[in-house]
Write an enzyme that holds these catalytic residues in place. Sequence first.
Site, mmCIF file in Angstrom:
data_model
loop_
_atom_site.group_PDB
_atom_site.id
_atom_site.type_symbol
_atom_site.label_atom_id
_atom_site.label_comp_id
_atom_site.label_asym_id
_atom_site.label_seq_id
_atom_site.Cartn_x
_atom_site.Cartn_y
_atom_site.Cartn_z
ATOM 1 N N TYR A 66 0.864 -1.140 0.097
ATOM 2 C CA TYR A 66 0.104 -0.101 -0.175
ATOM 3 C C TYR A 66 1.025 1.376 -0.031
ATOM 4 C CZ TYR A 66 -3.704 -3.249 1.586
ATOM 5 O OH TYR A 66 -4.679 -4.250 1.721
ATOM 6 N N PRO A 222 -19.287 1.209 -5.735
ATOM 7 C CA PRO A 222 -20.371 1.166 -4.792
ATOM 8 C C PRO A 222 -21.579 0.626 -4.864
ATOM 9 C CG PRO A 222 -19.180 3.476 -5.094
ATOM 10 C CD PRO A 222 -18.849 2.646 -6.266
#
Length: 290
Positions: A66, A222
């Site tokens: 990350y 989403p």
Amino acid sequence: MSTPSLSLPGGTWILGDLTVTRFGYGAMQLAGPWVMGPPADREGALAVLREAVALGITHIDTSDAYGPRVTNELIREALHPYPESLHIVTKVGATRDEQGGWPTARRPEDLRRQVHDNLKSLRLDVLDLVNLRLGNAEGPQPGSLAEAFETLVELQQQGLIRHLGISNATEEQVTEAQSIAPIACVQNMYNPAHRHDDKLIDRLADDGVAYVPFFPLGGFTPLQSSALSAVAARLEATQMSVALAWLLQRSPNILLIPGTSSTAHLRQNVAGAGLFLSHQDLTELDDISR
């Protein structure tokens, strides 16, 4: 560690031999856009990590990929020396390219390097739990994990890893991993609309293995659901709160790792996950996947 200012929902779970709060924190969003580079607000990112611990969260999920290296370095700066109760879960098996992609990196030499990189960036002598990331950016892919998983078992035997898990895995790969060595958790995509792991969750619960869902609202795409919106409106809650509460009520072996780069949003997630969903609420949410 300071006294939690909110009561964490869900209680605790024994992860291997580690007691962790079922409500954890995922650090991925602390990196820059698309999980690349440093955060726009470094002090804000450090504040989120410190707030997570102040709230009583004892389970933080991260990876040296990350950023790369960004979230691990933030965790170290914010929280080292770590409270004895805090357990950091990381993952290996993928790296980052200059275009922001997630190419696989599961050769033995790749995995050894990644484990040592995580140890260095987190400033740890042993990693509490390491997940082997399988598949690719499209999701789980069939195939044997034996060579890669056996490499992590060797590193575990050397004392560099305490517990093992797998991520982005098929049910067959879970079975194969368990035939090689004990696993403490499985980390896969799962939410009210994507329930392909229902049987696996129940099986793992019987085995005493945690299931850690990522993308509780669909991630970069989403979830759009009239049922989810209706339940959230009726409870005067956010869709994320409803999704997190549904996951906690779905099975006692489910651990949450919602991410955020805002302390206010972190506290909202913690409070929202404590919603009680009625039988009617659960029925409506269960219908989403049908």
